[in-house]
Structure formats: structure tokens, C-alpha cells
Design a protein around this motif. Structure first.
Motif, PDB file in Angstrom:
ATOM      1  N   PHE A  94     -51.382   5.265 -74.165  1.00 45.84           N
ATOM      2  CA  PHE A  94     -51.673   5.152 -75.580  1.00 45.84           C
ATOM      3  C   PHE A  94     -50.480   5.784 -76.285  1.00 45.84           C
ATOM      4  O   PHE A  94     -49.955   6.787 -75.805  1.00 45.84           O
ATOM      5  CB  PHE A  94     -52.925   5.986 -75.879  1.00 45.84           C
ATOM      6  CG  PHE A  94     -53.834   5.484 -76.964  1.00 45.84           C
ATOM      7  CD1 PHE A  94     -53.580   4.318 -77.647  1.00 45.84           C
ATOM      8  CD2 PHE A  94     -54.993   6.201 -77.280  1.00 45.84           C
ATOM      9  CE1 PHE A  94     -54.457   3.871 -78.636  1.00 45.84           C
ATOM     10  CE2 PHE A  94     -55.875   5.767 -78.259  1.00 45.84           C
ATOM     11  CZ  PHE A  94     -55.601   4.603 -78.936  1.00 45.84           C
ATOM     12  N   GLU A 130     -52.798  14.654 -88.603  1.00 46.53           N
ATOM     13  CA  GLU A 130     -53.589  13.827 -87.693  1.00 46.53           C
ATOM     14  C   GLU A 130     -54.123  12.596 -88.415  1.00 46.53           C
ATOM     15  O   GLU A 130     -54.252  11.529 -87.825  1.00 46.53           O
ATOM     16  CB  GLU A 130     -54.737  14.640 -87.108  1.00 46.53           C
ATOM     17  CG  GLU A 130     -54.324  15.540 -85.955  1.00 46.53           C
ATOM     18  CD  GLU A 130     -53.871  14.761 -84.721  1.00 46.53           C
ATOM     19  OE1 GLU A 130     -54.668  13.992 -84.168  1.00 46.53           O
ATOM     20  OE2 GLU A 130     -52.710  14.929 -84.302  1.00 46.53           O
ATOM     21  N   TRP A 131     -54.444  12.768 -89.680  1.00 45.66           N
ATOM     22  CA  TRP A 131     -54.879  11.639 -90.505  1.00 45.66           C
ATOM     23  C   TRP A 131     -54.041  11.662 -91.785  1.00 45.66           C
ATOM     24  O   TRP A 131     -54.265  12.505 -92.665  1.00 45.66           O
ATOM     25  CB  TRP A 131     -56.370  11.772 -90.895  1.00 45.66           C
ATOM     26  CG  TRP A 131     -57.349  11.391 -89.828  1.00 45.66           C
ATOM     27  CD1 TRP A 131     -57.083  10.905 -88.586  1.00 45.66           C
ATOM     28  CD2 TRP A 131     -58.786  11.457 -89.925  1.00 45.66           C
ATOM     29  NE1 TRP A 131     -58.252  10.678 -87.892  1.00 45.66           N
ATOM     30  CE2 TRP A 131     -59.317  11.000 -88.693  1.00 45.66           C
ATOM     31  CE3 TRP A 131     -59.671  11.848 -90.928  1.00 45.66           C
ATOM     32  CZ2 TRP A 131     -60.697  10.940 -88.446  1.00 45.66           C
ATOM     33  CZ3 TRP A 131     -61.039  11.787 -90.675  1.00 45.66           C
ATOM     34  CH2 TRP A 131     -61.548  11.331 -89.448  1.00 45.66           C
ATOM     35  N   HIS A 154     -52.363   2.993 -88.316  1.00 45.35           N
ATOM     36  CA  HIS A 154     -53.374   4.065 -88.269  1.00 45.35           C
ATOM     37  C   HIS A 154     -54.048   4.157 -89.640  1.00 45.35           C
ATOM     38  O   HIS A 154     -53.843   3.293 -90.498  1.00 45.35           O
ATOM     39  CB  HIS A 154     -52.710   5.384 -87.837  1.00 45.35           C
ATOM     40  CG  HIS A 154     -53.667   6.378 -87.254  1.00 45.35           C
ATOM     41  ND1 HIS A 154     -54.045   7.507 -87.926  1.00 45.35           N
ATOM     42  CD2 HIS A 154     -54.328   6.404 -86.067  1.00 45.35           C
ATOM     43  CE1 HIS A 154     -54.904   8.193 -87.169  1.00 45.35           C
ATOM     44  NE2 HIS A 154     -55.096   7.544 -86.040  1.00 45.35           N
ATOM     45  N   TYR A 186     -53.443  -1.043 -81.452  1.00 44.52           N
ATOM     46  CA  TYR A 186     -54.483  -0.342 -82.210  1.00 44.52           C
ATOM     47  C   TYR A 186     -54.228  -0.694 -83.663  1.00 44.52           C
ATOM     48  O   TYR A 186     -53.118  -0.498 -84.158  1.00 44.52           O
ATOM     49  CB  TYR A 186     -54.305   1.149 -81.954  1.00 44.52           C
ATOM     50  CG  TYR A 186     -55.054   2.175 -82.778  1.00 44.52           C
ATOM     51  CD1 TYR A 186     -54.987   2.208 -84.172  1.00 44.52           C
ATOM     52  CD2 TYR A 186     -55.789   3.177 -82.159  1.00 44.52           C
ATOM     53  CE1 TYR A 186     -55.648   3.190 -84.899  1.00 44.52           C
ATOM     54  CE2 TYR A 186     -56.445   4.174 -82.888  1.00 44.52           C
ATOM     55  CZ  TYR A 186     -56.369   4.177 -84.249  1.00 44.52           C
ATOM     56  OH  TYR A 186     -57.008   5.157 -84.977  1.00 44.52           O
ATOM     57  N   TRP A 218     -57.506  -2.706 -79.982  1.00 46.33           N
ATOM     58  CA  TRP A 218     -58.226  -1.428 -80.121  1.00 46.33           C
ATOM     59  C   TRP A 218     -58.671  -1.216 -81.555  1.00 46.33           C
ATOM     60  O   TRP A 218     -57.849  -1.157 -82.470  1.00 46.33           O
ATOM     61  CB  TRP A 218     -57.270  -0.309 -79.709  1.00 46.33           C
ATOM     62  CG  TRP A 218     -57.872   0.798 -78.911  1.00 46.33           C
ATOM     63  CD1 TRP A 218     -57.964   0.855 -77.553  1.00 46.33           C
ATOM     64  CD2 TRP A 218     -58.411   2.031 -79.406  1.00 46.33           C
ATOM     65  NE1 TRP A 218     -58.528   2.049 -77.178  1.00 46.33           N
ATOM     66  CE2 TRP A 218     -58.821   2.786 -78.300  1.00 46.33           C
ATOM     67  CE3 TRP A 218     -58.596   2.572 -80.684  1.00 46.33           C
ATOM     68  CZ2 TRP A 218     -59.389   4.044 -78.406  1.00 46.33           C
ATOM     69  CZ3 TRP A 218     -59.175   3.834 -80.792  1.00 46.33           C
ATOM     70  CH2 TRP A 218     -59.566   4.555 -79.664  1.00 46.33           C
ATOM     71  N   ASP A 276     -60.762   1.534 -83.780  1.00 47.06           N
ATOM     72  CA  ASP A 276     -61.464   2.821 -83.793  1.00 47.06           C
ATOM     73  C   ASP A 276     -62.659   2.724 -84.727  1.00 47.06           C
ATOM     74  O   ASP A 276     -62.758   1.803 -85.542  1.00 47.06           O
ATOM     75  CB  ASP A 276     -60.528   3.924 -84.256  1.00 47.06           C
ATOM     76  CG  ASP A 276     -60.041   3.646 -85.642  1.00 47.06           C
ATOM     77  OD1 ASP A 276     -59.098   2.870 -85.754  1.00 47.06           O
ATOM     78  OD2 ASP A 276     -60.648   4.143 -86.604  1.00 47.06           O
ATOM     79  N   ALA A 304     -63.555   4.928 -87.070  1.00 48.35           N
ATOM     80  CA  ALA A 304     -63.472   5.657 -88.347  1.00 48.35           C
ATOM     81  C   ALA A 304     -63.573   4.686 -89.523  1.00 48.35           C
ATOM     82  O   ALA A 304     -62.927   3.654 -89.549  1.00 48.35           O
ATOM     83  CB  ALA A 304     -62.169   6.442 -88.416  1.00 48.35           C
ATOM     84  N   ASP A 322     -60.360   7.687 -73.682  1.00 46.13           N
ATOM     85  CA  ASP A 322     -59.093   7.938 -74.377  1.00 46.13           C
ATOM     86  C   ASP A 322     -58.960   9.424 -74.636  1.00 46.13           C
ATOM     87  O   ASP A 322     -59.890  10.091 -75.062  1.00 46.13           O
ATOM     88  CB  ASP A 322     -58.987   7.120 -75.672  1.00 46.13           C
ATOM     89  CG  ASP A 322     -60.083   7.442 -76.678  1.00 46.13           C
ATOM     90  OD1 ASP A 322     -61.252   7.516 -76.282  1.00 46.13           O
ATOM     91  OD2 ASP A 322     -59.763   7.635 -77.863  1.00 46.13           O
ATOM     92  N   TRP A 353     -53.446  13.855 -81.529  1.00 46.69           N
ATOM     93  CA  TRP A 353     -53.051  12.499 -81.151  1.00 46.69           C
ATOM     94  C   TRP A 353     -51.605  12.209 -81.511  1.00 46.69           C
ATOM     95  O   TRP A 353     -50.945  11.385 -80.893  1.00 46.69           O
ATOM     96  CB  TRP A 353     -53.967  11.475 -81.825  1.00 46.69           C
ATOM     97  CG  TRP A 353     -55.332  11.479 -81.221  1.00 46.69           C
ATOM     98  CD1 TRP A 353     -56.446  12.112 -81.720  1.00 46.69           C
ATOM     99  CD2 TRP A 353     -55.733  10.872 -79.991  1.00 46.69           C
ATOM    100  NE1 TRP A 353     -57.505  11.920 -80.865  1.00 46.69           N
ATOM    101  CE2 TRP A 353     -57.103  11.161 -79.802  1.00 46.69           C
ATOM    102  CE3 TRP A 353     -55.076  10.109 -79.033  1.00 46.69           C
ATOM    103  CZ2 TRP A 353     -57.823  10.719 -78.699  1.00 46.69           C
ATOM    104  CZ3 TRP A 353     -55.788   9.656 -77.924  1.00 46.69           C
ATOM    105  CH2 TRP A 353     -57.141   9.961 -77.764  1.00 46.69           C
ATOM    106  N   ASN A 410     -64.522  14.115 -83.664  1.00 43.61           N
ATOM    107  CA  ASN A 410     -64.299  13.516 -82.350  1.00 43.61           C
ATOM    108  C   ASN A 410     -63.395  14.353 -81.463  1.00 43.61           C
ATOM    109  O   ASN A 410     -63.469  14.278 -80.250  1.00 43.61           O
ATOM    110  CB  ASN A 410     -63.703  12.113 -82.501  1.00 43.61           C
ATOM    111  CG  ASN A 410     -64.706  11.142 -83.081  1.00 43.61           C
ATOM    112  OD1 ASN A 410     -65.910  11.326 -82.908  1.00 43.61           O
ATOM    113  ND2 ASN A 410     -64.229  10.136 -83.782  1.00 43.61           N
TER     114      ASN A 410
HETATM  115  C1  FUL Z   1     -59.931   8.049 -83.740  1.00 45.54           C
HETATM  116  C2  FUL Z   1     -58.932   8.329 -84.867  1.00 45.54           C
HETATM  117  O1  FUL Z   1     -59.606   8.815 -86.006  1.00 45.54           O
HETATM  118  C3  FUL Z   1     -57.933   9.343 -84.344  1.00 45.54           C
HETATM  119  O2  FUL Z   1     -56.993   9.684 -85.307  1.00 45.54           O
HETATM  120  C4  FUL Z   1     -57.254   8.764 -83.123  1.00 45.54           C
HETATM  121  O3  FUL Z   1     -56.507   7.633 -83.480  1.00 45.54           O
HETATM  122  C5  FUL Z   1     -58.293   8.367 -82.084  1.00 45.54           C
HETATM  123  C6  FUL Z   1     -57.712   7.720 -80.874  1.00 45.54           C
HETATM  124  O4  FUL Z   1     -59.247   7.506 -82.640  1.00 45.54           O
HETATM  125  O5  FUL Z   1     -60.923   7.213 -84.143  1.00 45.54           O
END
Ligand code: FUL
Ligand code: CA
Length: 679
Positions: free
Chosen positions: A45, A57-58, A96, A142, A180, A182, A184, A272, A279, A638
Motif C-alpha cells: 500500500f 493524516e487527513w 485521499h 485507492y 480500494w 475506504d 470514511a 491493511d 499512514w 480506526n
Molecule cells: C482509512 C482512511 O481514513 C485513512 O486515512 C487511511 O487511508 C486508511 C487506509 O483508510 O479509511
């Protein structure tokens, strides 16, 4: 000619009359693409984007795209590293949550085109997909549907835009093996959330890549394993009632971690996890790359438990994989190669009880022929059976790998492993599911006979392979702990290593102070590193680094009962506030005024996790003024790791307080903390 065929036909009919029919598949089944996917086992990844440069991170989507400016981006180095690490594919964060596109999307103004990199002429996806091809790796993407930048986010129009972005990515860069998504789903730039049109997203991708594996919390191609620490459940079904779940839904961690025995859909687990605490790359985690024993635990906890392992290796600000990460990956590869070097089971005479009768397709000899597509099975309706491996001379092993033939479904519910000692068999393992692959780590065991008993199954067990290995010993990590009083102790699980340590952030060598068993004082903030050595210093283990805040000696909580557990220097104890509404806060009197550069928050792993916070200091414990820091702990639900927040300028104070403005889980009524500190 015709006659010969007819005769052959007659012979086959006759054979069919006395042989049991072919084994019927059972329950939910994998597609051919899912079987292939499962055999990838281990892949990379990559999280890369503006966050790499802003230490987030975000990202919020409001960052200047110019911050994205790797000085020496080398996607071939990523692919080479993955290949040498034994990985089979790379999945990259093409987009992202900040919305930034690593390709020049026509449907966004927040992309590599607007960045400083290559004067806006670069395309990370083009470079990576070419590098993957060159190194024989599969390429995956992703794309976060959550987009904190796009002005249309939160309106139906955005679904069309996101589908167009998927179309770009799936038409311009060759074959994509995994898509991929996610879970969120937060707010966009105008405070609105999006209703995602999953059907549209799926059909768009399928149009170009009908065999793509869709990852999301609930599949349909593969599912999230329910945590971000890389561990599947010891029980792990590849079956799931997928429609019971929605991406991002709370409370789904356990069923995703273990799958569902009677699940009607084949949705295998993908674990993951990041090789670092976060990350994305951060210079502050260069000494926090997970150690070899930790990564081995993850490998055996995922690939060894019927899940694929997606290991994140964040690319750094130069656009390369940092050497600390790549060296660790090579160490892991060497160790796994050594672990699985010699399959001792091929020396065994295999036999079995309850073997399917009159079947030319199934036999105990196929258990050790190193061919996944040949197998042993019991007769229809026979839900138990046993396999025996017997050796002329005793063998010593500590790993047992066993595989079910998943094209016919996942069947085994319970099994044991026993070894012959004298005249009796002694049970050394009692387990539940097997699935595509189960690897047991066992103590060194010497025997002339190994017995695997299938105690229960949903249909006649069909076993492809059984393997035995003798993995070399790996030096366990030293454990560094500090008490509230600032006294540091270091312990090691391995027998009698020499532990050397440093307190200035440098790498320990045999010339560094040796830890002799007596705790030493280190009350200030800083990083302690420790490393085990054996063979008179010739062989060293992993370097473990722990970064401490100021020791909380003499600190007192001013307002909340039981909250001393958040300032006792012990991560194993935690404070949990009273149930009620937010905000909730914890106030601390440090006894004396100290210089504060920032604070840390380590959540309780479950429950009470704070998302929005405000941090204050006070000179008198009464007047708090304006917060010195306010924000949110990104992705903390998470990935509940220690959060470090630097203040924009340092300050002197005796009192501080952390205010929990909102919880990470909307249903939460209490704030909590394993530890709160300042540095
Ligand atoms: C999550 C994301 O919110 C994180 O930042 C990261 O990318 C992780 C792998 O998945 O849902
Ligand atoms: Ca076989």
C-alpha cells in the motif's frame, strides 16, 4: 475413431457408477478472480499526497497544491522495493480525503497539475503503473469518495464527477487489479455529506475492468478486516452477509474481523496496516518503523489467518521509500524465506482416516505434492476426518501451514494438531477455521508423527496442502517502560540478550550503555532507544524507540474522578469519564511551571476516543483564556495510536487541560484517555 470414443464414453459411465460423484461445491464460492487474488497474499500500500509534505493524516482539502513537490520521485524504486520484499502488487492513494489527485484529472482543480512537481507536468499514476509493469507487479488504486476539496461534494453532481474520475483512472493506466474504497464519509468544503452512488461507481469500474476486486468495508470483492493493525481473527470465514453492512457503519469491526460462518457472499478479508504509526510519511516517525518481530506477528496474524496482507509503506518527501522502511522490508523477506525454506512434510508418509472412497481425484498423497489444485477429501456428508504424517526419523518443526481448496467453498470449523510422544498423541493446537491458508506458530516440537484431526466442518473437508517448517529463532524486541516517577526499565523476552540503550535518539551499539537490570532515571521528554545483542554483540535484534513526554511525577488531576489513570505513565490503565454530553475535560496541575511545546493524547483502544479537542494552559488553575491548540485527531477511530500535537509557540504554565469537544464515535457518551502528556 468414433468407436474408440464411444467405448471410452462407456468406460467413463461405468467408472461414474461406482465412484462417488465429483465433490459438490458448498455455500458461497469465490469467483475465479477472487481465487487468484487470494493467492497474491502480500502486497504494498502506498499513501502519498499533500499530507506527506504537511505532516497530516487527513488533509482538509484547503492546502495549497504547490506543497506537493517531491524532489526526486522514483516510482521504479517503489516497485523494485516491493518486488524484492516478495510483494505481488502495489495499491496507491490516487486520491485521499483531501481530494488531491495524483494524476491530472480533468474533473478537479486540486491535482498534480496544480502542484509544483515537474511544473505541473507530472503524473504519479503513469509512472507507477509503468514501473509495476516493468517489475511484474499488479497495479491497484485507492480513490476516496470523500473529497474535502471538491466544490460539488455533497450534491448529486459529485457522484457523476467521482465516476468520471474512476473512469479516467481505469482507462489511462492499463490493468487495475483492485479498486480500494475506504469507508470514511465526512463533510465536504460546504459542510455537506455525500450520499454515495455505489452502483454507479461499481458499474463504471466494471465496464473497463470486469475482474477488478472491489475492496470496501463489506466488499463485494474483499472486505476490511475491521482494524488498521493488520490482524485477522483466529476464526476467519471468507463468507459474509454483505448486505447487512454499509461502508463506514459503526459497530461492524468484529464480524468483519472474523467473517460470518453462514455468510451468503464470498468476501474474504484483507488486512491493511502501516509499517509506521501513521499512514502518511512523517519525519517524526523515521525511528518508529515497526520492528521485525512486530511485522512477523502481523504477517502470521493476516496471511497466517486466511487474509491477504496490504502493508503500507509511505513514500517520503523526496518521492522515494525511506531506507529505514526498505531495510525493514528486506529483513522481513529474509526472515520469511528462512521460515519457509524447507517443507519437512514432503519427507512424510501421508495417510488419512475417512478418505473419500473410489475417488481418483482425492488422496492423502496430494496433501504434500506442493500443488494447491490437488487435494484430499472425505466422503460426502463425512464432516470429520484425520490426516497423518509419519516420518522415518524424528523431525523438529515449529510452523504448520494448512490450506483448504477454496474453489469448493470454505468448510472446516474446527481442527486439532497432535504429535506422537512415546506411544501417545499429545495435542499441541486446537483451532477453528482454515480457509485458503492457516499458518500456526508452535513451540519447537520433535516427533515421528503429526496428526491433524478435523473435528467439524460444514461439508466434507477438502484439504489442498499441509506443510511443516522449522523457522529460526528471532530475537524478541526489548520492552521499554517508564513509571510516573520517571524511572525507566527495559526488559527482553529472549533468553539472556545484552541490552544496550541510548537516551539521545542515536542508534544503540555495543558501545552504548548496557542495561544491567536496574531502572534508571529519565524524567524529561525525549526518545529512548534499546537494542538486544547476542553472540557477544555479533548479532543484534531490532531497535525499539519510545518517545516520552515529561514524566508526570507529582501531577494531579483537578476535576475528574479516576482520571489519575491518564497521567500514571502506564498505557495499560485508562481514564473513562462519566456518561453525559460533550464537551468533557480533564484538568491537570503539574505542581510546578514547566515549558510546554506541545501535548500528546493516547486514546483507550476501545471507547472514549476523542475526535475534536481543545488544549488550554493556565497559570493559576482558574483562568484558562483562549485554547492554544484546537482541532481534530484525524483517523483516530480506526487507527487509535498516540497523537502528538505541537503548539505554534512554546509556553510556560503549571496547569493544562484537554477538552474533548466531540467523540470519534457519534454514539459515544464518555471521553477517555490511556495517557495524556506534555513535552
Ligand atoms: C482509512 C482512511 O481514513 C485513512 O486515512 C487511511 O487511508 C486508511 C487506509 O483508510 O479509511
Ligand atoms: Ca495438493
Amino acid at each position: 475413431m468414433k468407436r474408440t470414443f464411444f467405448l471410452l464414453f462407456l468406460v467413463l459411465c461405468a467408472a461414474h457408477a461406482w465412484a462417488q460423484p465429483e465433490i459438490k461445491p458448498y455455500g458461497a464460492l469465490p469467483s475465479a478472480a477472487q481465487v487468484k487474488w487470494q493467492q497474491l497474499e502480500y502486497y504494498m500500500f502506498i499513501h502519498f499526497g499533500p499530507n506527506t509534505f504537511t505532516d497530516k493524516e487527513w488533509g482538509h482539502g484547503d492546502e495549497d497544491p504547490k506543497v506537493f513537490n517531491p524532489t526526486g520521485l522514483d516510482a521504479r524504486q517503489w516497485a523494485r522495493t516491493a518486488k524484492l520484499a516478495g510483494m505481488k502488487a502495489i495499491i496507491i492513494t490516487a486520491k485521499h480525503h483531501d481530494g488531491f489527485c495524483l494524476w491530472p484529472s480533468q474533473y478537479s482543480k486540486h491535482t498534480v497539475r496544480e502542484s509544483a512537481w515537474k511544473n505541473g507536468k507530472g503524473d504519479v499514476l503513469a509512472e507507477l503503473s509503468a514501473a509495476c509493469k516493468e517489475y511484474g507487479l499488479l497495479f491497484g488504486v485507492y480513490l476516496s469518495p470523500w473529497d474535502r476539496n471538491h466544490p460539488a461534494y455533497g450534491t448529486p453532481e459529485y457522484n457523476q464527477i467521482f465516476a468520471k474520475q474512476l473512469e479516467e483512472v481505469h482507462t489511462k493506466y492499463g490493468y487495475v487489479f483492485e479498486q480500494w474504497f475506504d469507508g470514511a464519509n465526512g463533510e465536504g468544503p460546504n459542510g455537506k455529506k455525500q450520499e454515495y452512488d455505489w452502483d454507479l461507481f461499481h458499474s463504471t469500474v466494471r465496464k473497463y475492468h470486469p475482474n477488478v476486486i472491489f475492496f470496501s468495508d463489506n466488499g463485494p470483492g474483499c472486505r476490511w478486516i475491521g482494524n488498521e493493525n493488520g490482524f485477522a481473527g483466529t476464526t476467519n470465514w471468507s463468507t459474509l452477509n454483505a448486505s447487512q453492512f454499509r461502508p463506514g457503519m459503526p459497530g461492524i469491526n468484529k464480524p468483519l474481523n472474523e467473517g460470518q460462518e453462514d455468510g451468503t457472499d464470498w468476501v474474504p478479508g484483507e488486512a491493511d496496516v502501516s509499517i509506521r504509526p501513521g499512514w502518511f510519511f512523517s519525519p517524526s516517525t523515521n525511528d518508529k518503523v515497526k520492528t521485525l518481530p512486530w511485522l512477523l506477528d502481523i504477517y502470521y496474524g493476516s496471511v497466517g489467518r486466511n487474509a491477504n496482507l496490504l502493508l503500507n509503506v509511505p513514500v517520503d518527501r523526496t518521492g522515494r521509500i525511506h531506507k529505514n522502511d526498505s531495510l525493514r522490508l528486506m529483513e522481513l523477506k529474509r526472515t520469511l524465506d528462512a521460515d519457509f525454506k524447507t517443507n519437512l512434510a514432503v519427507r512424510a508418509r501421508t495417510s488419512a482416516v475417512n478418505t473419500r472412497q473410489n475417488s481418483t481425484l482425492t488422496s492423502a498423497i496430494y496433501l504434500t505434492d506442493n500443488n494447491y489444485n490437488t487435494y484430499w477429501a472425505t466422503g460426502d456428508g463425512q464432516l470429520t476426518g484425520s490426516i497423518n504424517l509419519s516420518f522415518e526419523k524424528p523431525v523438529t518443526f515449529n510452523r504448520l501451514a494448512i490450506q483448504e481448496f477454496i474453489p469448493l467453498g470454505q468448510r472446516v470449523k474446527a481442527f486439532t494438531v497432535s504429535v506422537l510422544e512415546g506411544k501417545e498423541y499429545r495435542e499441541i493446537a486446537r483451532e477453528t477455521t482454515i480457509g485458503y491458508k492457516r499458518i500456526l506458530r508452535l513451540p519447537n516440537t520433535t516427533t515421528k508423527s503429526v496428526r491433524i484431526e478435523i473435528l467439524d466442518a460444514k461439508a466434507s473437508p477438502v484439504i489442498s496442502e499441509v506443510k511443516l517448517f522449522k523457522a529460526p529463532e528471532v530475537l524478541a524486541d526489548p520492552v521499554i517502560k517508564r513509571g510516573k516517577d520517571g524511572m525507566v526499565s527495559i526488559t527482553a523476552l529472549s533468553a539472556d540478550p545484552a541490552i544496550h540503550y541510548t537516551v539521545d535518539g542515536s542508534e544503540p551499539t555495543t558501545a552504548s550503555p548496557r542495561y544491567a537490570g536496574a531502572a534508571f532515571s529519565f524524567p524529561k521528554a525525549g526518545t529512548i532507544k534499546a537494542k538486544s545483542f547476542i553472540d557477544n554483540g555479533r548479532k543484534g535484534g531490532a531497535t525499539v524507540a519510545v518517545t516520552f513526554d515529561l514524566a508526570p511525577a507529582g501531577w494531579k488531576v483537578m476535576n475528574a474522578a479516576d482520571a489519575d489513570r491518564a497521567i500514571d505513565g502506564d498505557l495499560a490503565t485508562a481514564w473513562q469519564g462519566k456518561a453525559g454530553s460533550f464537551p468533557q475535560e480533564i484538568q491537570v496541575d503539574m505542581g510546578v511551571a514547566v515549558t510546554i511545546n506541545g501535548f500528546t493524547y493516547t486514546p483507550r483502544p476501545r471507547g472514549g476516543i476523542i475526535y475534536n479537542y481543545a488544549f488550554y494552559v493556565s497559570q493559576d488553575g482558574q483562568n484558562w483564556g483562549q485554547p492554544l491548540a484546537e482541532g481534530s485527531f484525524a483517523n483516530i477511530l480506526n487507527n487509535p495510536v498516540k497523537q502528538t500535537i505541537k503548539l505554534s509557540k512554546s509556553t510556560q504554565a503549571r496547569y493544562f487541560k484537554l477538552v474533548a469537544l466531540a467523540p470519534a464515535d457519534a454514539n459515544e457518551t464518555r471521553a477517555g484517555a490511556a495517557e495524556i502528556g506534555v513535552f
